[in-house]
Design a protein around this motif. Structure first.
Motif, PDB file in Angstrom:
ATOM      1  N   PHE A  50      54.033  34.000  50.605  1.00  0.00           N
ATOM      2  CA  PHE A  50      53.482  34.637  51.660  1.00  0.00           C
ATOM      3  C   PHE A  50      53.763  35.847  51.118  1.00  0.00           C
ATOM      4  CE2 PHE A  50      55.231  31.286  54.771  1.00  0.00           C
ATOM      5  CZ  PHE A  50      54.199  30.616  55.207  1.00  0.00           C
ATOM      6  N   THR A  51      53.624  37.235  51.205  1.00  0.00           N
ATOM      7  CA  THR A  51      53.155  38.189  50.963  1.00  0.00           C
ATOM      8  C   THR A  51      53.513  39.076  52.547  1.00  0.00           C
ATOM      9  OG1 THR A  51      51.266  38.186  51.417  1.00  0.00           O
ATOM     10  CG2 THR A  51      51.983  38.083  48.985  1.00  0.00           C
ATOM     11  N   GLU A  52      53.793  40.786  52.147  1.00  0.00           N
ATOM     12  CA  GLU A  52      54.111  41.306  53.009  1.00  0.00           C
ATOM     13  C   GLU A  52      53.323  41.892  53.468  1.00  0.00           C
ATOM     14  OE1 GLU A  52      56.648  45.687  53.728  1.00  0.00           O
ATOM     15  OE2 GLU A  52      56.429  44.792  51.846  1.00  0.00           O
ATOM     16  N   VAL A  53      53.170  42.062  54.891  1.00  0.00           N
ATOM     17  CA  VAL A  53      51.943  42.594  55.641  1.00  0.00           C
ATOM     18  C   VAL A  53      51.276  44.027  54.431  1.00  0.00           C
ATOM     19  CG1 VAL A  53      50.382  43.168  57.385  1.00  0.00           C
ATOM     20  CG2 VAL A  53      51.714  42.007  57.916  1.00  0.00           C
ATOM     21  N   GLY A  54      49.694  43.785  54.590  1.00  0.00           N
ATOM     22  CA  GLY A  54      49.216  44.941  53.793  1.00  0.00           C
ATOM     23  C   GLY A  54      49.228  44.657  52.674  1.00  0.00           C
TER      24      GLY A  54
ATOM     25  N   ASP B 275      49.646  35.477  55.173  1.00  0.00           N
ATOM     26  CA  ASP B 275      50.881  36.502  56.009  1.00  0.00           C
ATOM     27  C   ASP B 275      51.876  35.360  56.352  1.00  0.00           C
ATOM     28  OD1 ASP B 275      49.898  36.468  58.907  1.00  0.00           O
ATOM     29  OD2 ASP B 275      48.639  35.503  57.400  1.00  0.00           O
ATOM     30  N   VAL B 276      53.055  35.738  57.457  1.00  0.00           N
ATOM     31  CA  VAL B 276      54.076  35.005  57.986  1.00  0.00           C
ATOM     32  C   VAL B 276      53.365  34.047  58.873  1.00  0.00           C
ATOM     33  CG1 VAL B 276      55.774  34.545  58.632  1.00  0.00           C
ATOM     34  CG2 VAL B 276      55.794  35.719  56.526  1.00  0.00           C
ATOM     35  N   GLU B 277      52.588  34.298  60.041  1.00  0.00           N
ATOM     36  CA  GLU B 277      52.043  33.932  61.315  1.00  0.00           C
ATOM     37  C   GLU B 277      51.546  32.791  60.471  1.00  0.00           C
ATOM     38  OE1 GLU B 277      50.579  36.820  63.661  1.00  0.00           O
ATOM     39  OE2 GLU B 277      52.456  37.651  64.552  1.00  0.00           O
ATOM     40  N   SER B 278      50.893  32.687  59.357  1.00  0.00           N
ATOM     41  CA  SER B 278      49.448  31.514  59.184  1.00  0.00           C
ATOM     42  C   SER B 278      50.845  29.447  59.157  1.00  0.00           C
ATOM     43  CB  SER B 278      48.873  31.592  57.507  1.00  0.00           C
ATOM     44  OG  SER B 278      49.420  31.651  56.395  1.00  0.00           O
ATOM     45  N   MET B 279      51.622  30.242  58.859  1.00  0.00           N
ATOM     46  CA  MET B 279      52.439  28.874  59.018  1.00  0.00           C
ATOM     47  C   MET B 279      51.964  27.859  60.523  1.00  0.00           C
ATOM     48  SD  MET B 279      56.189  29.606  58.131  1.00  0.00           S
ATOM     49  CE  MET B 279      57.011  31.069  59.614  1.00  0.00           C
TER      50      MET B 279
END
Length: 454
Positions: free
Chosen positions: A86-90, A95-99
């Motif tokens: 994951f990486t920070e948005v931008g 993105d974290v929500e993909s999990m």
């Protein structure tokens, strides 16, 4: 959801995982609490949040296996992801929500498989009738009932065809027609294969675009020759898809993911920020933690199957935590993982038990593999103790990779037998202490070599 007691859960985990008793007890209680929550009144049930867990310990000691086996025992949707992806948005990356979207995909696949099993008998019956229709084509004036995509209904037949059709039915059920080829229509990929590059944080838009293109350019059907057994399996899948209501599948999957889903977040220590250091990488890691916080805390994530609430998903974090500590995580995220357990490193005794006790032990696997060649192998107690001793020694002298060390040692130990097995069919081989030392001699003699052994 499974109603196994904590004691039964630990007993089942013991069949596959050696040691780590305290960690097993912790996850067993967590799973039982989820079952207890389901028995409460809806008003109180929604107020009880899961107690997320952090498992700490070196690689190869059973962190992932505990979570995976736990999900299988409970029949819950389970997905494993590495926090380092994951990486920070931008920034460019996942993105974290993909999990959550990935977990929802697992849930839909799981429920669809269960629903397929429920209608399989009817699907098999319909597929059999379609096979017989292909073997005995109806007159051109008759159109099969399934041509419009509805559920299969046998076309009316003339009385004179009954005897021939029943003869073919008996031959098909007896397997006498399995290798015979017939012509049937199969779906092939459409000519328009479009890859959508999604903007970070907007992966859902990319999925929707791909779905739109797939509807605009549906797969084409063409006629080709296939064996009857292969055609039968394909027709069963087609008939089952017609009998299943996908809207119901999605709704059941969403409920199961929201109420019983398990997300295993590995390498959590890699995104922990050590406060005495500054720099861009630490800022990025902290950004991932802050993005992860609302998902773990409870939010609504948009997926291709609709909105998914994460309030009651169980998160199990894991990591070696050699250099970082759970306290290096941002305070808000620490508070969302109230339960922590440190798994013990493995020693000679545990390695020996891993080789002998689990239902899927490596010794059992290799015996079964070589048995397919007609060779019977067995291991003496002293031989396995020697392998366990080597595993412990190499882990101490080089990188400690836990039980994974046994994979390389066992493969090296049995390499010669595996190579010669087709020529030694019918023979029995007893692997003793001397054989182990001869095969693994170069590993112990050359200490530098051991660091290259995975």
């Amino acid at each position: 959801m499974s109603n196994l007691t904590p004691r039964e859960i630990v007993s089942e985990l013991d069949r596959y995982i050696i040691g780590q008793h305290e960690a097993k007890r912790m996850v067993a209680i967590a799973m039982r609490n989820r079952w207890r929550r389901q028995q409460l009144d809806p008003e109180l049930r929604d107020e009880i949040a899961p107690k997320n867990i952090i498992l700490m310990g070196p690689t190869g000691v059973g962190k992932t296996e505990i979570a995976r086996r736990l999900a299988r025992l409970s029949g819950c949707p389970f997905f494993k992801v590495e926090a380092t992806k994951f990486t920070e948005v931008g920034y460019v990356g996942r993105d974290v929500e993909s999990m959550i979207r990935d977990l929802m995909e697992v849930g839909v696949s799981m429920v669809k498989k269960e629903e397929t099993q429920k209608v399989r008998i009817k699907a098999e019956k319909n597929a059999e009738e379609r096979i017989l229709d292909l073997l005995l084509p109806a007159p051109k004036s008759q159109t099969p009932a399934y041509a419009n995509g509805s559920e299969y209904e046998p076309a009316p037949e003339k009385p004179k065809d009954d005897s021939t059709r029943e003869k073919f039915r008996k031959m098909f059920r007896a397997g006498q027609l399995d290798e015979r080829e017939i012509e049937m229509e199969v779906t092939v990929q459409s000519g328009a294969q479009v890859e959508i590059m999604s903007i970070p944080g907007m992966e859902e838009m990319g999925h929707n675009m791909q779905d739109m293109f797939s509807r605009m350019f549906p797969g084409k059907r063409k006629t080709r020759k296939v064996k009857i057994r292969e055609a039968y399996e394909q027709l069963i899948e087609e008939e089952a898809d017609k009998l299943i209501d996908m809207d119901t599948v999605v709704e059941l999957a969403r409920e199961r993911v929201e109420q019983t889903g398990i997300l295993f977040v590995d390498e959590l220590d890699k995104i922990a920020t050590r406060h005495e250091h500054g720099g861009g990488t630490d800022v990025s890691r902290e950004g991932v933690q802050r993005d992860m916080l609302p998902v773990v805390e409870g939010c609504v994530v948009n997926t291709k199957y609709g909105m998914v609430n994460t309030d009651h998903i169980l998160f199990i974090g894991a990591g070696a935590f050699h250099f970082a500590k759970p306290s290096d995580l941002i305070p808000e995220l620490q508070g969302r993982f109230p339960l922590r357990e440190e798994l013990a490193p493995l020693h000679k005794e545990e390695f020996y038990r891993i080789l002998t006790e689990p239902k899927n032990a490596l010794t059992v696997q290799y015996k079964a593999l070589l048995k397919t060649e007609g060779m019977d192998i067995d291991f003496s107690k002293e031989a396995l103790e020697t392998v366990a001793e080597y595993a412990e020694r190499i882990n101490e002298e080089s990188e400690n990779i836990g039980a994974r060390r046994l994979y390389t040692l066992m493969e090296k130990l049995l390499a010669e037998l595996s190579f010669d097995a087709p020529d030694k069919s019918g023979q029995s081989v007893m692997i003793d202490k001397d054989y182990v030392r001869n095969q693994l001699e170069e590993v112990t003699e050359d200490r530098d070599l051991s660091r290259y052994i995975l």
